[in-house]
Design a protein around this motif. Structure first.
Motif, short mmCIF file in Angstrom:
data_model
loop_
_atom_site.label_atom_id
_atom_site.label_comp_id
_atom_site.label_asym_id
_atom_site.label_seq_id
_atom_site.Cartn_x
_atom_site.Cartn_y
_atom_site.Cartn_z
N THR A 55 0.80 -1.12 -0.02
CA THR A 55 0.07 0.16 -0.08
C THR A 55 0.93 0.97 -0.18
N ASN A 56 1.84 1.28 -0.62
CA ASN A 56 2.94 2.44 -0.68
C ASN A 56 1.91 3.59 -1.44
N VAL A 57 2.21 4.69 -0.99
CA VAL A 57 1.38 5.74 -1.42
C VAL A 57 2.01 6.13 -2.74
N PHE A 58 3.28 6.06 -3.04
CA PHE A 58 3.90 6.10 -4.23
C PHE A 58 4.02 4.87 -4.89
N CYS A 59 2.86 4.77 -5.85
CA CYS A 59 2.76 3.35 -6.47
C CYS A 59 3.00 3.59 -7.88
N ARG A 64 -1.26 0.54 -10.43
CA ARG A 64 -2.68 1.07 -10.45
C ARG A 64 -3.62 0.33 -11.56
N ALA A 96 6.62 6.85 -11.06
CA ALA A 96 6.74 8.55 -11.05
C ALA A 96 6.83 8.94 -12.31
N THR A 97 5.71 8.50 -13.13
CA THR A 97 5.35 8.82 -14.74
C THR A 97 4.56 9.46 -14.93
N GLY A 98 3.29 9.71 -13.99
CA GLY A 98 2.16 10.48 -13.82
C GLY A 98 1.26 10.01 -15.08
N ILE A 131 13.30 4.12 -11.75
CA ILE A 131 11.90 5.10 -11.68
C ILE A 131 12.36 6.29 -12.35
N GLY A 132 11.24 6.91 -12.62
CA GLY A 132 11.15 8.47 -13.20
C GLY A 132 11.54 8.27 -14.75
N MET A 213 10.92 1.20 -7.52
CA MET A 213 9.55 0.98 -6.60
C MET A 213 8.87 -0.18 -6.29
N THR A 254 8.37 -1.97 -0.74
CA THR A 254 7.08 -1.11 -1.21
C THR A 254 6.59 -1.55 -2.73
N GLY B 354 6.27 7.08 1.07
CA GLY B 354 5.07 5.91 0.65
C GLY B 354 4.70 4.98 1.52
N GLN B 362 0.47 10.98 -4.11
CA GLN B 362 2.00 11.13 -4.63
C GLN B 362 1.81 12.28 -5.67
N GLY B 378 5.23 14.97 -7.55
CA GLY B 378 5.43 13.50 -7.56
C GLY B 378 6.21 13.27 -8.65
N LEU B 379 6.70 13.89 -9.63
CA LEU B 379 7.37 13.80 -10.97
C LEU B 379 8.63 14.07 -10.90
#
Lengths: 430, 430
Positions: A55-59, A64, A96-98, A131-132, A213, A254, B354, B362, B378-379
């Motif tokens: 359940t990491n907020v940054f997922c 998703r 972290a790619t929106g 990430i990113g 992540m 996470t 997170g 995020q 978040g990005l």
């Protein structure tokens, strides 16, 4: 264990269960053409599916999207439904790619759905890596059809087994070895005479590096007939006893994802395994045996690890106390560096127990390290240091605690904390 | 800050406040005759005293005895009363020593009480060093009278200052440098015209090694007139903002002890500082400034540390969320190894946030590392990697997070995680 005979197959994988193919290919996410970077698991027919996600907020975006495809209302709620395929890439985490990342994950499912011949929402997706950075779709566009074609020409059991092992390799990041296996049990004693059921799986995870992540990913398949809600319950119970008891760097990793798919192909005529029956108990036991094996393999392959550490706490007043005590010991950098130094340093274990929040009296505590009593009733016990050093040569180090405060117990798995861990995580850009 | 002028004295110590002497000597707990191993802080008269102890279940005998002497009902309750002296040895922790250890701590207080001329229950005691070994009384029997005699012949302020610094050295274990200081403020603007008040102190703590169950010890003295219950409240508030915000190995260290003594000698005729007055506010500010300085020095001197890391979280929905978020980032081995590797790796910061339990979205999160924006909404944000590498040359690394979820904030201090940490904690017996 239930009233059945279980057989463990070290060469098992998600390809082991009837009704599934699994393969790993080099699709092009990684620059090295020798390195496999995409795994595809395909069911012959739509089948029951379940998953657990942390359940990491940054997922990451694929988490998703997979949640949506399994109708998960909110993080932590049961996630289950119907699925036909699982696709996993390594190299890029798509985190972290929106919005663009979500779109990429959705288009990935469409590519797989088009190739397999199913709706995109019957595809589950996971990513692991850096990430990113944005994930390219081209490797999926070429890699998925190629992978699928390869599974269709694999006729012999040997070929299918070998393909399953490539899937386990394709999801590795900093893992030093693939993690896979299968557990088989006979149906005779549980109401399915003549049938043989298999639970197969693979996992990856060695730390949270690069930064990644989606530390831990697992895919489990079974040819047992299990309905999706029951598969979800069994998976959740099993993950809580296995993957959620592993710690490499101070918490259960996470954005973990664990998928399970059940084809029912080993008993096409039989009714689904019903909770409370011997058949369901046998399935749960097989699942637990597999997830525990994969979880221990993850801990043993922790970044820089030289030893697997098993922390067992018993005699706790509550289950939460047992978990907190075992978890705090397993997360202690001081305990982990002591094991690296081959030091049966029970004072660090005691200090971790003492700050864990578990209720106990220090004058009641017994601690054994590697089977040697080192603390009794909270006091130091003289032990043979030479014998301890000899036992530290074993690949697994057991730390056993009795709090003498109740009846509850818990086990955690971790690894030691080495110079190599610091090198991997501190020097990777240098 | 309150309406007063504050001056920080780097050569300050518990000897800086009027009415106190402090000294460190080699009493004989350690084999090296050059190494100071016992500190004695003595008040000219019985004075108000307070303490905070952490609540580790495994607590050392001196912690239990000092708690008794400060009338602490239960761990975590306010501890205050009257004290005349503090004695601290390094080398042996007197932990996991059972009834015999308690007896040793009590007899230590009797030795000090006999020498100073006060009841044993006006003596506070602390130990730091190896666990599971019994502490000898002989070094106290010879060392305490010798130390006391030396303080009595120290006539000049320079001699008293120098003696105070030896006390700070005597409590060191794996610390690489002593930690001490004093803050002075004038009484003119706060109702005590002509008076100058001092808050002096020393601390030790760099990790929990050897194993040492009493990681962090601090002694604070003041010549301000503060009643014991008020001193307790001020100390608790100050410790929560300073020492309890330090983490070296994954939690605030265990069995910490922080003593505070108030002589009132700087305003012998004046009334005690009353809570709510400008005088009390000035005292709290001075105390906070000193404890924060000592806490930061502890983090910067963490085992194997090459950098002090300051983690600031703002925009949290609740104070608990702010603390949890900052603490989880500060405790993350992945964040700490990234700083060691001079890597502005915000993904690891995000992953720690997170999983911290703090509530946020995020897509709202901003992160700066070393003053460089590295994450917005978040990005990932493109930043100048060369500039980041240059800024990593500074001794302090700031990680700043805005969760944009509320108004609360928190600051934690930690250090990076180096090969040297593993060497110190993994190789000490080899």
């Amino acid at each position: 264990m239930a009233d059945a005979t279980f057989t463990f197959n070290e060469n098992g994988s998600p390809a082991s269960a009837l009704g599934f193919s699994a393969i790993g290919v080099h699709a092009g996410f990684r620059p090295d053409p020798e390195r496999l970077d995409m795994a595809l698991v395909v069911a012959d027919e739509p089948c029951a599916a379940a998953a657990t996600f942390t359940t990491n907020v940054f997922c990451a975006a694929p988490v998703r999207v997979s949640r949506e495809h399994l109708n998960e209302g909110a993080p932590g709620q049961p996630a289950y439904g119907c699925a036909r395929a699982v696709v996993i890439n390594s190299g890029i985490a798509n985190a972290a790619t929106g919005e663009r990342g979500l779109q990429t994950a959705r288009e990935t499912c469409e590519i797989v759905g088009d190739a397999v011949g199913c709706p995109a929402d019957e595809v589950l997706v996971a990513s692991t890596g850096v990430i990113g950075q944005h994930l390219r779709l081209e490797p999926f566009a070429t890699g998925v059809p190629a992978a699928l074609a390869a599974t269709k020409v694999a006729a012999s059991p040997e070929e299918r087994t070998a393909q399953g092992l490539t899937a386990a390799r394709a999801i590795m990041t900093t893992d030093t070895r693939p993690k896979h296996g299968a557990v088989t049990f006979e149906g005779d004693a549980i109401g399915y005479p003549g049938a043989t059921f298999t639970v197969g799986g693979m996992a990856k995870g060695a730390g949270m590096i690069m930064p990644n992540m989606a530390t831990m990913i697992a895919v489990i398949t079974t040819d047992a007939p299990v309905a999706a809600p029951d598969l979800s319950a069994a998976l959740t119970a099993s993950v809580n006893k296995s993957f959620n008891k592993v710690t490499v760097d101070s918490d259960t990793s996470t954005n973990d994802t664990c998928f399970a798919l059940a084809s029912g192909a080993a008993a096409p005529a039989g009714p689904a395994f019903a909770p409370g029956t011997p058949a369901f108990a046998a399935f749960q036991d097989a699942l637990d045996a597999l997830t525990t094996t994969l979880a221990r393999a993850m801990a043993a392959d922790g970044e820089g690890a030289t030893r697997l550490i098993t922390v067992r706490v018993r005699g706790a007043a509550t289950a939460d106390d047992a978990d907190a005590a075992a978890r705090t010991v397993a997360n202690s950098p001081l305990v982990k560096t002591a094991v690296y130094g081959h030091d049966a340093n029970w004072g660090r274990v005691a200090a971790a127990l003492g700050r864990s929040g578990a209720q106990f009296r220090q004058e009641d505590v017994d601690i054994d390290i590697l089977g040697l009593p080192v603390c009794r009733a909270g006091l130091v016990v003289d032990f043979d240091e030479d014998e301890a050093l000899r036992r530290f040569e074993e690949p697994e180090v057991a730390i056993e605690v009795d709090l003498h405060a109740g009846e509850e117990s818990a086990t955690m798995w971790t690894c030691d904390f080495s110079h190599e861990y610091v090198t991997i995580n501190g020097d990777y850009r240098s």
